[in-house]
Design an enzyme around this catalytic site. Structure first.
Site, PDB file in Angstrom:
ATOM      1  N   GLU A 157     -12.163  -2.079  11.438  1.00  0.00           N
ATOM      2  CA  GLU A 157     -11.379  -2.840  12.258  1.00  0.00           C
ATOM      3  C   GLU A 157     -10.531  -1.727  13.351  1.00  0.00           C
ATOM      4  O   GLU A 157     -10.428  -2.334  14.586  1.00  0.00           O
ATOM      5  CB  GLU A 157      -9.995  -3.548  11.696  1.00  0.00           C
ATOM      6  CG  GLU A 157     -10.958  -4.936  10.936  1.00  0.00           C
ATOM      7  CD  GLU A 157     -11.105  -4.523   9.565  1.00  0.00           C
ATOM      8  OE1 GLU A 157     -11.172  -3.231   9.083  1.00  0.00           O
ATOM      9  OE2 GLU A 157     -11.542  -5.305   8.644  1.00  0.00           O
ATOM     10  N   PHE A 168      -3.606 -12.717  -2.166  1.00  0.00           N
ATOM     11  CA  PHE A 168      -4.610 -11.764  -1.760  1.00  0.00           C
ATOM     12  C   PHE A 168      -4.839 -11.640  -0.344  1.00  0.00           C
ATOM     13  O   PHE A 168      -4.732 -12.515   0.390  1.00  0.00           O
ATOM     14  CB  PHE A 168      -6.141 -12.299  -2.732  1.00  0.00           C
ATOM     15  CG  PHE A 168      -7.249 -11.630  -2.195  1.00  0.00           C
ATOM     16  CD1 PHE A 168      -7.349 -10.291  -2.833  1.00  0.00           C
ATOM     17  CD2 PHE A 168      -8.320 -11.922  -1.388  1.00  0.00           C
ATOM     18  CE1 PHE A 168      -8.430  -9.451  -2.435  1.00  0.00           C
ATOM     19  CE2 PHE A 168      -9.243 -11.358  -1.069  1.00  0.00           C
ATOM     20  CZ  PHE A 168      -9.406 -10.025  -1.736  1.00  0.00           C
ATOM     21  N   GLN A 169      -5.011 -10.318  -0.104  1.00  0.00           N
ATOM     22  CA  GLN A 169      -5.164  -9.753   1.397  1.00  0.00           C
ATOM     23  C   GLN A 169      -4.140 -10.546   2.272  1.00  0.00           C
ATOM     24  O   GLN A 169      -4.108 -10.619   3.284  1.00  0.00           O
ATOM     25  CB  GLN A 169      -6.562 -10.317   1.909  1.00  0.00           C
ATOM     26  CG  GLN A 169      -7.576  -9.573   1.344  1.00  0.00           C
ATOM     27  CD  GLN A 169      -8.967  -9.881   1.926  1.00  0.00           C
ATOM     28  OE1 GLN A 169      -9.326 -10.761   2.772  1.00  0.00           O
ATOM     29  NE2 GLN A 169      -9.792  -8.758   2.064  1.00  0.00           N
ATOM     30  N   LYS A 197      -4.586 -19.386   7.438  1.00  0.00           N
ATOM     31  CA  LYS A 197      -5.930 -20.128   7.444  1.00  0.00           C
ATOM     32  C   LYS A 197      -5.803 -21.582   7.261  1.00  0.00           C
ATOM     33  O   LYS A 197      -6.564 -22.413   7.785  1.00  0.00           O
ATOM     34  CB  LYS A 197      -6.229 -19.726   5.937  1.00  0.00           C
ATOM     35  CG  LYS A 197      -7.788 -19.957   6.058  1.00  0.00           C
ATOM     36  CD  LYS A 197      -8.566 -19.303   4.548  1.00  0.00           C
ATOM     37  CE  LYS A 197      -9.968 -19.780   4.343  1.00  0.00           C
ATOM     38  NZ  LYS A 197     -10.592 -19.099   3.420  1.00  0.00           N
ATOM     39  N   MET A 232      -8.081  21.936  18.493  1.00  0.00           N
ATOM     40  CA  MET A 232      -6.749  22.115  18.950  1.00  0.00           C
ATOM     41  C   MET A 232      -5.757  22.671  18.080  1.00  0.00           C
ATOM     42  O   MET A 232      -4.946  23.602  17.954  1.00  0.00           O
ATOM     43  CB  MET A 232      -6.246  20.743  19.619  1.00  0.00           C
ATOM     44  CG  MET A 232      -4.884  21.097  20.245  1.00  0.00           C
ATOM     45  SD  MET A 232      -5.126  22.323  21.600  1.00  0.00           S
ATOM     46  CE  MET A 232      -5.402  20.965  23.112  1.00  0.00           C
TER      47      MET A 232
END
Lengths: 157, 570
Positions: free
Chosen positions: B52, B114-115, B164, B475
């Site tokens: 993502e 969940f999630q 959802k 760097m």
């Protein structure tokens, strides 16, 4: 006095208080007091934010960037009616009872609950008056104290 | 006939079509799954990222290259949290982004489902604004508002979180209309009084300097800027985000100032008596210690975001407005004024001659990034889009590449997000399939998002990637050399693992390698000839090369370190 009072009109939407407090802490601003409540207009709430002089411009600008913030007015300190409510539970005994309640009432506080060993007072006033009251009650033993946050409105003078 | 009811998911896709979105980037998952079903039938192109964060940077690259809205879609929980880096990146660099995330069902919110993640809360400080949808019928209107907020004023990311059950809820399509947002009214037109005050200062100035940045590019004001500089003979410095806003190679263009800016740009700011700052935010990478920044200069500061004005440096003349309107106003009010800036320009030109930007490339020695860049630029197309990661290579590109057009230089300026280059380049190439898109990346950066090379191969996005492989976080190594007595704690990668050529091949791309000066031209020729697949060049470079000039963080721009020898100054 280096304090500044901002009156912030916001959309009454979920999360608006979180947005404002997140912006304030994210930018590291000094806030002395913040209170929020509904207004006479549907869907609009008003916040009163008391901040320090050095932060005030940036506080205004950063809060103005929030989509749910509609208007920010900095109140003129010479022309502002300010008020805050305080609830205080003070320890009392047979000897001190009369003196505590008398002193409190003379300060303009209302006794709202008196028990065997405690009294609860309610006082509305400026933050200075509330501080003075706190100092006055301290020697008797403050069990618990809560202040409602400062609110302010511009006078029409 | 009564219009039939659509699901929330169908409203999302129809809403995006209505906004004329043609390409979106994303990764599906449980909570967002309903939205992927109508997407299957939609003309909108969906590019499936491998992570993502990558999808977010792709949308940013798309937006930075086109100047239009980039759209990314992700699922709840980890999908949304993985997006946050790209959202914050877009916020810092003012990139217009719309992120749509799935959320667990309304009744499960707050129950550690969940999630489940508190996406609106987590992204509050990483977006310009965000929404949680509570009824499917709101969707078209919220998407329109979100686009409006993302693309107007100071652009930025807006997130729309949709549970959802709302994606499955039926509702009517109600044609969205842009209604008044009471708390959002960006000031576009500059106040004429402020323009007049600015003009008065400009007329009195002996050493005016245009200090311009990303705001010029967002406002598409490069033509107006060119006219202002050219007509009144005012030199221009372009910040990291403003590279390409004014053409390199023009005699008035001094390039990038700041921590790794070139000497002339940085010193011209210090010597100027009037900074005409437009679409810049006095970033610490430009100002170093603000106490010592342009101490002799008055400041005209124009920005569309009022909160930027006075944030770091007080301005004698603050102007809130869109860069284009500000510049047009200045040109108009300056009229036929002749500014006597030739002494000033001569002073600058003398500086340029005394302190040119140099590098050395030994015939048989290890490759140096600036040399490779110069060779590549000679061979690449004029309008190629260059996308960098973060670190040494980014600074070298900004210093040595000649940018002549806006939106041809994409990088992560504000947040400094390593891993930005490859996915952002994919986004840019998806927007402009016919243009050359060059992802010029460091090896440390590349390893952060390299799985997106699979996205490029499988989605047929034939971009070119050059990995400047110095086997180190370059760097970090440079700072450890200078500030930590050569104690190279955790900065070493390796030149050899992974084998970038094999990695490219394993991911469906072509892999090439260059290690010596004699190979550079041939390898780039091969790279540029291949246009049906992504090509990656493993460019093995000197790990000990350092970026100069340099002003150490918190230092004064009056003390510029020009080379290793100069390090004794600090």
């Amino acid at each position: 006095m280096s304090e500044r009072i901002l009156s912030v009109l916001v959309e009454d939407k979920p999360g608006v208080l979180a947005r404002i407090s997140s912006t304030i802490s994210r930018r590291g601003f000094n806030i002395n007091s913040l209170s929020v409540g509904p207004t006479n207009i549907d869907g609009r709430s008003k916040m009163t934010i008391v901040t320090e002089l050095e932060s005030v411009e940036q506080v205004k600008k950063q809060l103005n960037k929030l989509i749910n913030v509609i208007k920010i007015v900095e109140l003129d300190p010479d022309n502002t009616i300010e008020s805050e409510v305080l609830l205080m539970k003070v320890s009392i005994n047979k000897d001190s009872q009369t003196s505590v309640i008398e002193k409190a009432n003379l300060s303009g506080a209302k006794s709202v609950d008196v028990g065997q060993d405690y009294a609860v007072f309610e006082l509305t006033g400026t933050s200075k008056e509330l501080k003075k009251f706190e100092n006055l009650m301290k020697p008797f033993g403050i069990i618990e104290m809560i202040r409602g946050g400062r609110i302010a409105i511009q006078s029409n003078l | 006939m009564e219009e039939k009811l659509l699901s929330g998911a169908e409203l999302v896709i129809r809403g995006l079509e209505h906004l004329k979105v043609s390409t979106i980037f994303g990764v599906p998952g449980g909570a967002i799954l309903p939205a992927y079903d109508p997407l299957y039938d939609s003309p909108i192109r969906h590019i499936l990222a491998r992570h993502e964060q990558g999808s977010g940077h792709m949308a940013e690259g798309y937006a930075q290259a086109t100047g239009e809205l980039g759209v990314v879609i992700a699922t709840s929980g980890p999908g949304a949290t993985n997006l946050i880096t790209s959202l914050n990146n877009a916020l810092m660099d003012s990139t217009p982004l719309l992120a749509i995330t799935g959320q667990v069902a309304t009744e499960a919110i707050g129950n550690d489902a969940f999630q489940e993640a508190y996406t609106v809360g987590l992204t509050m400080a990483a977006t310009k604004h965000n929404y949680l949808i509570t009824d499917a019928s709101e969707i078209p209107q919220v998407l329109l508002e979100a686009k409006h907020i993302a693309t107007t004023g100071r652009p930025g990311p807006v997130l729309v979180d949709i549970p959802k059950d709302i994606l499955n809820q039926k509702a009517k399509w109600i044609e969205p209309k842009l209604v008044d947002l009471p708390g959002y009214k960006p000031t576009l037109d500059a106040n004429p009084k402020m323009i007049q005050q600015a003009v008065n200062l400009i007329k009195d100035s002996k050493k005016p300097l245009l200090y311009v940045g990303g705001g010029i590019i967002h406002s598409k004001a490069n033509i107006e800027l060119f006219d202002l500089a050219q007509k009144f003979n005012i030199p221009v410095v372009t910040t990291l985000m403003g590279r390409g806003a004014f053409p390199d190679g023009h005699e008035l263009c001094l390039g990038m100032p700041g921590m790794h800016g070139n000497y002339t740009a940085t010193t011209s700011i210090q010597n100027s008596d009037l900074l005409i700052a437009i679409g810049v935010r006095f970033d610490d990478r430009v100002t170093a210690n603000p106490k010592f920044f342009a101490q002799n200069a008055k400041v005209i500061h124009a920005d569309i975001d009022p909160a930027e004005i006075g944030k770091v440096r007080d301005a004698e003349v603050p102007i809130v407005g869109d860069a284009k309107s500000v510049i047009k106003g200045l040109i108009d009010k300056l009229g036929d004024t002749k500014l006597e800036t030739s002494n000033w320009i001569q002073e600058i030109n003398e500086m340029r001659e005394s302190y040119p930007l140099t590098f050395t490339q030994d015939e048989d020695g290890p490759l140096k990034v600036p040399y490779v860049l110069e060779e590549l630029q000679k061979m690449s197309e004029d309008d190629s889009i260059v996308v960098s990661g973060v670190g040494q290579h980014q600074m070298w590109i900004s210093l040595h590449w000649k940018f002549t057009k806006p939106n041809t230089w994409l990088n992560s300026g504000g947040l400094g997000t390593m891993g930005y280059s490859l996915p952002a380049a994919i986004g840019a190439k998806a927007a402009y399939p016919d243009r050359q898109v060059l992802s010029l990346d460091g090896d440390g950066c590349f390893q952060m998002t390299c799985q997106e090379l699979i996205t490029a191969s499988t989605e047929n996005i034939p971009l070119k990637i050059v990995v400047f492989n110095n086997g180190n976080h370059g760097m970090v190594r440079q700072w450890q050399k200078i500030f930590y007595k050569n104690r190279f704690s955790a900065s070493e990668l390796t030149h050899h693992t992974p084998d970038y050529v094999k990695l490219a091949e394993a991911m469906g791309a072509v892999g090439l390698r260059m290690e010596q000066k004699s190979e550079v031209k041939d390898v780039f020729e091969k790279m540029l000839e291949i246009n049906d697949k992504p090509v990656l060049v493993d460019c093995v470079v000197d790990p000990d090369d350092m970026v100069f000039p340099m002003v150490p963080a918190g230092g004064s721009n009056d003390v510029i370190i020009l080379n290793e020898e100069d390090l004794k100054k600090i």
